[in-house]
Design a protein around this motif. Sequence first.
Motif, PDB file in Angstrom:
ATOM      1  N   TYR A   1     -24.571  32.552   0.007  1.00  0.00           N
ATOM      2  CA  TYR A   1     -25.778  33.401  -0.042  1.00  0.00           C
ATOM      3  C   TYR A   1     -25.825  34.327   1.174  1.00  0.00           C
ATOM      4  N   GLN A   2     -25.497  33.761   2.335  1.00  0.00           N
ATOM      5  CA  GLN A   2     -25.555  34.579   3.558  1.00  0.00           C
ATOM      6  C   GLN A   2     -24.545  35.717   3.474  1.00  0.00           C
ATOM      7  N   LEU A   3     -23.360  35.407   2.952  1.00  0.00           N
ATOM      8  CA  LEU A   3     -22.373  36.472   2.756  1.00  0.00           C
ATOM      9  C   LEU A   3     -22.895  37.486   1.735  1.00  0.00           C
TER      10      LEU A   3
ATOM     11  N   TYR B   1     -20.926  36.551  12.663  1.00  0.00           N
ATOM     12  CA  TYR B   1     -20.303  35.324  13.176  1.00  0.00           C
ATOM     13  C   TYR B   1     -20.979  34.117  12.535  1.00  0.00           C
ATOM     14  N   GLY B   2     -20.182  33.085  12.253  1.00  0.00           N
ATOM     15  CA  GLY B   2     -20.759  31.773  11.947  1.00  0.00           C
ATOM     16  C   GLY B   2     -21.379  31.615  10.576  1.00  0.00           C
ATOM     17  N   VAL B   3     -20.856  32.349   9.592  1.00  0.00           N
ATOM     18  CA  VAL B   3     -21.431  32.200   8.253  1.00  0.00           C
ATOM     19  C   VAL B   3     -21.022  30.851   7.643  1.00  0.00           C
ATOM     20  N   GLY B   4     -19.862  30.337   8.051  1.00  0.00           N
ATOM     21  CA  GLY B   4     -19.405  29.029   7.546  1.00  0.00           C
ATOM     22  C   GLY B   4     -18.397  29.183   6.422  1.00  0.00           C
ATOM     23  N   ASN B   5     -18.088  28.049   5.770  1.00  0.00           N
ATOM     24  CA  ASN B   5     -17.047  28.048   4.729  1.00  0.00           C
ATOM     25  C   ASN B   5     -17.549  28.678   3.433  1.00  0.00           C
TER      26      ASN B   5
ATOM     27  N   ILE C   1     -21.109  25.761  19.823  1.00  0.00           N
ATOM     28  CA  ILE C   1     -20.195  26.887  19.601  1.00  0.00           C
ATOM     29  C   ILE C   1     -18.772  26.354  19.781  1.00  0.00           C
ATOM     30  N   ILE C   2     -17.850  26.852  18.966  1.00  0.00           N
ATOM     31  CA  ILE C   2     -16.452  26.476  19.155  1.00  0.00           C
ATOM     32  C   ILE C   2     -15.857  27.482  20.120  1.00  0.00           C
ATOM     33  N   LEU C   3     -15.440  26.976  21.292  1.00  0.00           N
ATOM     34  CA  LEU C   3     -14.944  27.884  22.335  1.00  0.00           C
ATOM     35  C   LEU C   3     -13.475  28.228  22.058  1.00  0.00           C
TER      36      LEU C   3
ATOM     37  N   LEU D   1     -26.012  36.523  12.651  1.00  0.00           N
ATOM     38  CA  LEU D   1     -25.606  35.208  13.189  1.00  0.00           C
ATOM     39  C   LEU D   1     -26.483  34.137  12.564  1.00  0.00           C
ATOM     40  N   PRO D   2     -26.223  33.809  11.307  1.00  0.00           N
ATOM     41  CA  PRO D   2     -27.156  32.930  10.598  1.00  0.00           C
ATOM     42  C   PRO D   2     -27.075  31.483  11.072  1.00  0.00           C
ATOM     43  N   HIS D   3     -28.161  31.007  11.643  1.00  0.00           N
ATOM     44  CA  HIS D   3     -28.269  29.619  12.111  1.00  0.00           C
ATOM     45  C   HIS D   3     -27.197  29.261  13.135  1.00  0.00           C
ATOM     46  N   CYS D   4     -26.823  30.222  13.963  1.00  0.00           N
ATOM     47  CA  CYS D   4     -25.798  29.943  14.977  1.00  0.00           C
ATOM     48  C   CYS D   4     -26.436  29.346  16.225  1.00  0.00           C
TER      49      CYS D   4
ATOM     50  N   ALA E   1     -25.810  29.554  22.219  1.00  0.00           N
ATOM     51  CA  ALA E   1     -24.760  30.127  23.069  1.00  0.00           C
ATOM     52  C   ALA E   1     -24.263  31.480  22.543  1.00  0.00           C
ATOM     53  N   PHE E   2     -24.278  31.669  21.234  1.00  0.00           N
ATOM     54  CA  PHE E   2     -23.826  32.961  20.666  1.00  0.00           C
ATOM     55  C   PHE E   2     -24.700  34.107  21.145  1.00  0.00           C
ATOM     56  N   TYR E   3     -26.016  33.882  20.978  1.00  0.00           N
ATOM     57  CA  TYR E   3     -26.964  34.934  21.354  1.00  0.00           C
ATOM     58  C   TYR E   3     -26.885  35.159  22.853  1.00  0.00           C
TER      59      TYR E   3
ATOM     60  N   VAL F   1      -9.508  37.235  16.967  1.00  0.00           N
ATOM     61  CA  VAL F   1      -9.632  36.231  18.038  1.00  0.00           C
ATOM     62  C   VAL F   1     -11.060  35.684  18.077  1.00  0.00           C
ATOM     63  N   ASN F   2     -11.187  34.526  18.694  1.00  0.00           N
ATOM     64  CA  ASN F   2     -12.504  33.932  18.867  1.00  0.00           C
ATOM     65  C   ASN F   2     -13.191  34.607  20.064  1.00  0.00           C
ATOM     66  N   GLU F   3     -14.132  35.476  19.773  1.00  0.00           N
ATOM     67  CA  GLU F   3     -14.811  36.231  20.840  1.00  0.00           C
ATOM     68  C   GLU F   3     -15.945  35.430  21.479  1.00  0.00           C
TER      69      GLU F   3
ATOM     70  N   MET G   1     -16.002  40.002  10.366  1.00  0.00           N
ATOM     71  CA  MET G   1     -16.395  38.608  10.138  1.00  0.00           C
ATOM     72  C   MET G   1     -15.565  37.710  11.030  1.00  0.00           C
ATOM     73  N   PHE G   2     -16.187  36.653  11.508  1.00  0.00           N
ATOM     74  CA  PHE G   2     -15.391  35.610  12.155  1.00  0.00           C
ATOM     75  C   PHE G   2     -16.124  34.282  12.112  1.00  0.00           C
ATOM     76  N   ASP G   3     -15.386  33.252  11.752  1.00  0.00           N
ATOM     77  CA  ASP G   3     -15.836  31.879  11.932  1.00  0.00           C
ATOM     78  C   ASP G   3     -14.551  31.075  12.076  1.00  0.00           C
ATOM     79  N   PRO G   4     -14.434  30.261  13.124  1.00  0.00           N
ATOM     80  CA  PRO G   4     -13.176  29.526  13.308  1.00  0.00           C
ATOM     81  C   PRO G   4     -12.871  28.575  12.161  1.00  0.00           C
ATOM     82  N   VAL G   5     -13.871  28.249  11.334  1.00  0.00           N
ATOM     83  CA  VAL G   5     -13.592  27.320  10.228  1.00  0.00           C
ATOM     84  C   VAL G   5     -13.016  28.017   8.992  1.00  0.00           C
ATOM     85  N   PHE G   6     -12.930  29.337   9.001  1.00  0.00           N
ATOM     86  CA  PHE G   6     -12.369  30.023   7.811  1.00  0.00           C
ATOM     87  C   PHE G   6     -10.944  29.529   7.553  1.00  0.00           C
TER      88      PHE G   6
HETATM   89  C1  LIG Z   1     -24.927  25.616  12.367  1.00  0.00           C
HETATM   90  S1  LIG Z   1     -23.546  26.324  11.560  1.00  0.00           S
HETATM   91  C2  LIG Z   1     -24.303  27.529  10.518  1.00  0.00           C
HETATM   92  C3  LIG Z   1     -23.541  27.688   9.245  1.00  0.00           C
HETATM   93  C4  LIG Z   1     -24.249  28.560   8.204  1.00  0.00           C
HETATM   94  N1  LIG Z   1     -24.337  29.915   8.654  1.00  0.00           N
HETATM   95  C5  LIG Z   1     -25.617  28.000   7.858  1.00  0.00           C
HETATM   96  O1  LIG Z   1     -26.624  28.697   8.007  1.00  0.00           O
HETATM   97  O2  LIG Z   1     -25.675  26.860   7.416  1.00  0.00           O
HETATM   98  C6  LIG Z   1     -22.815  27.276  12.848  1.00  0.00           C
HETATM   99  C7  LIG Z   1     -21.577  28.029  12.422  1.00  0.00           C
HETATM  100  O3  LIG Z   1     -21.047  28.682  13.575  1.00  0.00           O
HETATM  101  C8  LIG Z   1     -19.633  28.615  13.487  1.00  0.00           C
HETATM  102  N2  LIG Z   1     -19.029  28.842  14.794  1.00  0.00           N
HETATM  103  C9  LIG Z   1     -18.858  27.971  15.816  1.00  0.00           C
HETATM  104  N3  LIG Z   1     -18.214  28.563  16.833  1.00  0.00           N
HETATM  105  C10 LIG Z   1     -17.969  29.837  16.449  1.00  0.00           C
HETATM  106  C11 LIG Z   1     -17.342  30.957  17.082  1.00  0.00           C
HETATM  107  N4  LIG Z   1     -16.815  30.847  18.299  1.00  0.00           N
HETATM  108  N5  LIG Z   1     -17.314  32.148  16.426  1.00  0.00           N
HETATM  109  C12 LIG Z   1     -17.859  32.267  15.177  1.00  0.00           C
HETATM  110  N6  LIG Z   1     -18.449  31.238  14.525  1.00  0.00           N
HETATM  111  C13 LIG Z   1     -18.501  30.034  15.150  1.00  0.00           C
HETATM  112  C14 LIG Z   1     -19.395  27.215  12.941  1.00  0.00           C
HETATM  113  O4  LIG Z   1     -18.086  27.061  12.435  1.00  0.00           O
HETATM  114  C15 LIG Z   1     -20.477  27.145  11.876  1.00  0.00           C
HETATM  115  O5  LIG Z   1     -20.021  27.671  10.643  1.00  0.00           O
END
Ligand SMILES: C[S@@+](CC[C@H](N)C(=O)[O-])C[C@H]1O[C@@H](n2cnc3c(N)ncnc32)[C@H](O)[C@@H]1O
Length: 308
Positions: free
Chosen positions: A137-139, A124-128, A305-307, A197-200, A203-205, A181-183, A158-163
């Motif tokens: 790099y994370q991917l 989750y949350g790797v970003g664009n 976190i994007i809910l 969950l890199p730098h998430c 709330a994720f954890y 879906v957004n879990e 994989m999931f990130d709402p910004v994909f």
């Molecule tokens: C702080 S950024 C970290 C981005 C990147 N991994 C980094 O290390 O720079 C948090 C990431 O979590 C994603 N995110 C937010 N809500 C999310 C959700 N419900 N599910 C998955 N990813 C989510 C954001 O879109 C963003 O890409």
Amino acid sequence: MADSDGFIVVKKGKGRRPRPNRDCVSSSTEVFDRNKSDHDIDLGRVKEKIHLLRDELKCSEFYTNVLDQLKQCCLTVYQERKKQDSESRCDADLEDVERDVAGLCLNDPPKNTTLPPDMECICYGVGNISGNIIAQYQLGLVMALREDFKLDQDRCFMFDPVFTEGEKQTLRDLHFSIIPVNEEGKRRCPRPALFFLPHCGKAFYNNLLWCNWQPQTLCNIVIIGNSFKAMVERTPERLLKETGLYIMKIQEYTAEIPVSQAFHHSDVFNDMAIHYFPLHRLTTAPRELWEAHDAPVYSQHDAEIILS
Ligand SMILES: C[S@@+](CC[C@H](N)C(=O)[O-])C[C@H]1O[C@@H](n2cnc3c(N)ncnc32)[C@H](O)[C@@H]1O
């Protein structure tokens, strides 16, 4: 200022100039330009770049360290799980179980680079991934690990709402499954699961822990992500209770191994650790720890976190 590839270059120090060579795979100072649409981005080139980054990582001391650490954690999860399964069988002979588990260190899992056979990998949350070098790099790291652990597409999510749609297709081409879906990190783990969950946000954890709040499921989980120890140490208790209550509760029963800081970009894998929850520690926790189990509630503002 955006350069010719559409990246915005963030200057790290006073007076430093943007790097002129946009093809250089080792700059982590690029930030995704959100104004670009999929049509403006050469996704074929993105894929090539991610393959290059994966290869670069695989040659690094950093990667060797992470892989070794992760193998050890996954082996522990596998052993505990196997022992738990055997113990729950009515006809289990305890001596056989002990011998079986001891033997795992030498012989099992059968090929010593595989994860537990039914383990999934969830990121989750790797970003664009089409423009952000940190995300790339994370991917690249997940791809390298997936190869070394021989994980198929149907077990790699994989999931990130910004994909963007283009990024989702790129990830499918790279043999990942996109979670539809957004879990919000609330994923039940009846089987072993490796989370990245890199730098998430906390709330994720917190959601992941809450959703698996019993020893028999928590012990299935391995998390590569922000250090729980650092979160607990650096966050005022009042705030942590709001967004990271379950992180706070579980920390003393968590095994945490800091991820090597040997990687040459300091902003890609910094502050990360591998976490797992050994059953023999979880079972020492008082019963009340598991009984108090209210669903976390966040305000959008606080929770990073994007809910859904
Ligand atoms: C702080 S950024 C970290 C981005 C990147 N991994 C980094 O290390 O720079 C948090 C990431 O979590 C994603 N995110 C937010 N809500 C999310 C959700 N419900 N599910 C998955 N990813 C989510 C954001 O879109 C963003 O890409």
